[in-house]
Every structure is written in structure tokens, then in C-alpha cells.
Motif scaffolding. Structure first.
Motif, PDB file in Angstrom:
ATOM      1  N   VAL A  40      66.918  75.605  59.218  1.00 22.30           N
ATOM      2  CA  VAL A  40      66.012  74.730  58.468  1.00 22.30           C
ATOM      3  C   VAL A  40      64.938  74.285  59.136  1.00 22.30           C
ATOM      4  O   VAL A  40      65.085  74.001  60.370  1.00 22.30           O
ATOM      5  CB  VAL A  40      66.837  73.572  58.102  1.00 22.30           C
ATOM      6  CG1 VAL A  40      66.118  72.353  57.347  1.00 22.30           C
ATOM      7  CG2 VAL A  40      68.149  73.663  57.121  1.00 22.30           C
ATOM      8  N   TYR A  48      62.008  71.888  60.505  1.00 21.45           N
ATOM      9  CA  TYR A  48      62.045  70.239  60.419  1.00 21.45           C
ATOM     10  C   TYR A  48      60.811  69.762  60.883  1.00 21.45           C
ATOM     11  O   TYR A  48      60.102  70.618  61.974  1.00 21.45           O
ATOM     12  CB  TYR A  48      63.082  69.687  61.532  1.00 21.45           C
ATOM     13  CG  TYR A  48      64.680  69.633  60.944  1.00 21.45           C
ATOM     14  CD1 TYR A  48      64.841  68.482  60.254  1.00 21.45           C
ATOM     15  CD2 TYR A  48      65.401  70.762  61.166  1.00 21.45           C
ATOM     16  CE1 TYR A  48      66.389  68.467  59.847  1.00 21.45           C
ATOM     17  CE2 TYR A  48      66.648  70.842  60.383  1.00 21.45           C
ATOM     18  CZ  TYR A  48      67.055  69.504  59.764  1.00 21.45           C
ATOM     19  OH  TYR A  48      68.461  69.400  59.434  1.00 21.45           O
ATOM     20  N   PRO A  57      63.707  67.172  57.526  1.00 26.46           N
ATOM     21  CA  PRO A  57      63.814  68.632  56.917  1.00 26.46           C
ATOM     22  C   PRO A  57      62.661  68.964  55.665  1.00 26.46           C
ATOM     23  O   PRO A  57      62.530  68.239  54.930  1.00 26.46           O
ATOM     24  CB  PRO A  57      65.255  68.855  56.273  1.00 26.46           C
ATOM     25  CG  PRO A  57      65.504  67.284  55.864  1.00 26.46           C
ATOM     26  CD  PRO A  57      64.837  66.321  56.659  1.00 26.46           C
ATOM     27  N   GLN A 110      62.344  74.419  51.427  1.00 26.59           N
ATOM     28  CA  GLN A 110      62.131  75.989  51.661  1.00 26.59           C
ATOM     29  C   GLN A 110      60.438  76.388  51.512  1.00 26.59           C
ATOM     30  O   GLN A 110      59.800  76.920  52.213  1.00 26.59           O
ATOM     31  CB  GLN A 110      62.971  76.716  51.035  1.00 26.59           C
ATOM     32  CG  GLN A 110      64.426  77.063  51.761  1.00 26.59           C
ATOM     33  CD  GLN A 110      65.088  78.017  51.372  1.00 26.59           C
ATOM     34  OE1 GLN A 110      65.205  78.470  50.002  1.00 26.59           O
ATOM     35  NE2 GLN A 110      65.968  78.843  52.045  1.00 26.59           N
TER      36      GLN A 110
END
Length: 351
Positions: free
Chosen positions: A214, A216, A230, A233
Motif C-alpha cells: 500500500v 502511503y 493510505p 490504488q
């Protein structure tokens, strides 16, 4: 948008320039009769001339909507004031590069001047509906001109994001001067993540990291507080593409750079937003500031029933009570809430 109706036969389709000329005659007549002081008349004349320039002299006055007036008022607020020029050195001397924006008092005065023009226009039959009644920008002597409702609606926000993602290179620009990937990233980060503009321009490349797949963003906020947010995508993909192909090769640590390789300033961010807004479909277009996009993030996360504490942490607020100032009402929101009322949903079959 103006209401649909039959245009009155006596309505005069004057351009903005024609209306300003006729209004100027009225102001001069009031000076002669002593109803208005010469100094006040001069201020009105100057403000009306500025209004003509911002609205476009050939625009029909009656075609201006509340949204148009909002855009004009906010454009004036950002207009450099030569009388309040900041200290300049070197090549800046003699230019408006260092000029400050209009003072709060000047912004409020300009709104009063425009309001007086439209009040007379309504009485004279130059407009069938006074657009000032539909304007959302209000004058505050201490805080300047602010939009009452800052958050974009869902359609407006989607229109802005689509326009950002569809940005293309400007004709005639060299490859090393292209900024469309950077500009798209600026608009998407502000709209989706909702950072303060100071946090955005202060961001460095090293503030973005990957953990368990992920991406960040470590945001350095007020009071020395940090928060790790976060990224969705597709936003992470835009960031990676910008770092790989859109960011100038330089030792500068800043995430957002001018094509000359310098860190962007807060004012540069507003200019980027304005450029993207101009590419939005007019039906979904609305002027907005970086802070308005922060309101947009908060409003839509909360409207979608995202946990309030999670929204607080995304925005970097110290406590939940602050969120109330960032939560704007959305058109039709109450109707949607009542249609999907949890007590009226069909019961789930027993397992």
C-alpha cells in the motif's frame, strides 16, 4: 442556473459594457445632485470597470448566473493589488509578480459595488433575475470573500477529476516544460485526500512510501503532528507515473516542481486548479479553492458514512468537533438518506 420562464417583453438585452455605461451616467447624476460624494462615485466607477473586464464587455448582462458572479468575485479576490505590492528585488521590480491579492476590505467593497449595479439593473429591466440572489460568495470584512458552500457536489467533483485525468500537453510546449501530469496529481490529491495546501506544497518525494503493498503519504501537518494516509490504488498509480515520467530530474526534494525545477508555492496551486476547472464541462463546472477541495473530501467521506474518526485522521484534525466546520450540506442529501432508511430496508432472511 436561472429558472425557465417567459422573458418579459420590456427586458433590455444590454451587454455588460453598455449596462456599465448607463449605470455610470446614473452615478454621475447622483454626484451632481449631491446624493453621492465624488470620492464614492470614483470608487463605484473603478469597481464597475473592473467588473466589466472580469465579466467580459460583450457578455449580455442578463446571461450572467449566480455561478458567474461567484467566479467574478473570487477572480477579483485573487487579482493583484498594485497598491499593496510586496517588497521586490531584481527582475521583479516594476512588475506585479510580488503584488499581494486584494485586501478583505477591498473584496467586500467590490461585492457591494457589483450588488448596487445589479440592484439598479433589476429595477431598470436589464435583467429578469438579480444573479446576486443566487451567488454563494459572501463578503466578510475580516476574512474577505468566501463561498458559503465550499464543497463541490459529487457531479462537480467527478467533473473536475475527469478533467484532471484527461489533461493533455499544451501545444507548442517543449517536453521539459510539460506539467500536465503534475497538474493532474495536484487536483487529485487535493480532492481525494484533502490536505491543507501548505501540506501539499511542503511535501517531499521521500514522504511517500510503500508498506505491505500500500502506498502511503506521510503528511507533516500543524503543530508538528504527522499522519500517514493510505492512497487509493489509482491515485498511487498517478503518483508513480508522475515520479517516473513527469517530474523534472533534479536534486530538489520537493514533490511538486515548476518546469524550472523549483518547489511550487501556494499561489501556484490555485493557478493549476483554475486551469483544470476551465476544462470541466460547463454543466459541472464551479470555481473552487484548495480549501474548498479539502471541504469536498470531508463532505463526501462523511456523506458516504465513513467513520468520523477515520475522516478526522485523514484530514489531520485534533478532535472530532472540528469536522463540523468542514461538513457542507449536499443537494438532495436528506432525500437520499430517507429513501435508504435502515429501519425500512427488507429484513435479511434468517440463516
Amino acid at each position: 442556473m436561472k429558472g425557465v420562464g417567459v422573458r418579459p417583453a420590456e427586458l433590455k438585452r444590454l451587454t455588460v459594457a453598455e449596462a456599465a455605461d448607463r449605470y455610470g451616467e446614473l452615478v454621475r447624476a447622483k454626484v451632481v445632485t449631491g446624493a453621492l460624494s465624488p470620492a464614492t462615485a470614483e470608487v463605484y466607477a473603478r469597481d464597475v470597470a473592473t467588473f466589466v473586464a472580469l465579466a467580459g464587455p460583450d457578455t449580455v448582462l442578463d446571461d450572467l448566473t449566480g455561478e458567474d458572479v461567484d467566479a467574478i468575485l473570487l477572480a477579483f479576490a485573487r487579482k493583484p493589488d498594485g497598491r499593496r505590492a510586496a517588497p521586490q528585488t531584481g527582475t521583479q521590480a516594476g512588475s506585479q509578480v510580488g503584488a499581494q491579492a486584494q485586501s478583505a476590505a477591498s473584496q467586500a467593497r467590490f461585492r457591494r459595488s457589483v450588488s448596487a449595479l445589479f440592484k439598479h439593473a433589476t429595477l431598470a429591466g436589464w435583467v429578469q433575475l438579480n444573479p446576486m440572489a443566487l451567488a454563494t460568495v459572501t463578503a466578510r470584512e475580516r476574512g474577505g470573500l468566501r463561498a458559503e458552500r465550499r464543497a463541490l457536489t459529487r457531479e462537480q467533483a467527478r467533473g473536475l477529476l475527469e478533467a484532471a485525468r484527461a489533461l493533455e500537453p499544451e501545444p507548442g510546449r517543449r517536453r521539459d516544460q510539460r506539467t500536465e501530469m503534475r497538474d493532474a496529481l495536484i487536483v487529485v490529491l487535493l480532492t481525494v485526500v484533502g490536505p491543507r495546501v501548505s501540506e501539499l506544497v511542503r511535501a517531499n518525494v521521500e514522504d511517500f512510501y510503500v508498506n505491505d503493498g500500500v502506498r502511503y503519504w506521510r503528511i507533516f501537518g500543524k503543530g508538528g503532528r504527522t499522519r500517514d494516509v493510505p492512497l487509493p490504488q489509482d491515485v498511487a498509480a498517478m503518483l508513480d507515473a508522475y515520479l517516473a515520467r513527469g517530474r523534472p530530474r533534479t536534486r530538489e526534494k520537493a514533490l511538486l516542481l515548476s518546469w524550472r525545477g523549483r518547489r511550487l508555492a501556494r499561489g501556484d496551486v490555485q493557478a493549476v486548479i483554475d486551469r483544470v476547472v476551465r476544462r470541466v464541462d460547463p454543466a459541472r463546472r464551479r470555481s473552487v479553492t484548495p480549501h474548498g477541495l479539502r471541504h469536498t473530501t470531508a463532505t463526501h467521506l462523511l456523506a458516504d458514512a465513513v467513520d468520523m474518526d477515520a475522516v478526522r485522521r485523514v484530514l489531520g484534525h485534533g478532535d472530532l468537533s472540528t469536522l463540523g466546520r468542514y461538513r457542507d450540506e449536499l443537494p438532495g442529501e436528506l432525500e437520499v438518506a430517507m429513501r435508504s432508511h435502515p429501519l425500512l430496508r427488507p429484513a435479511r432472511p434468517a440463516e
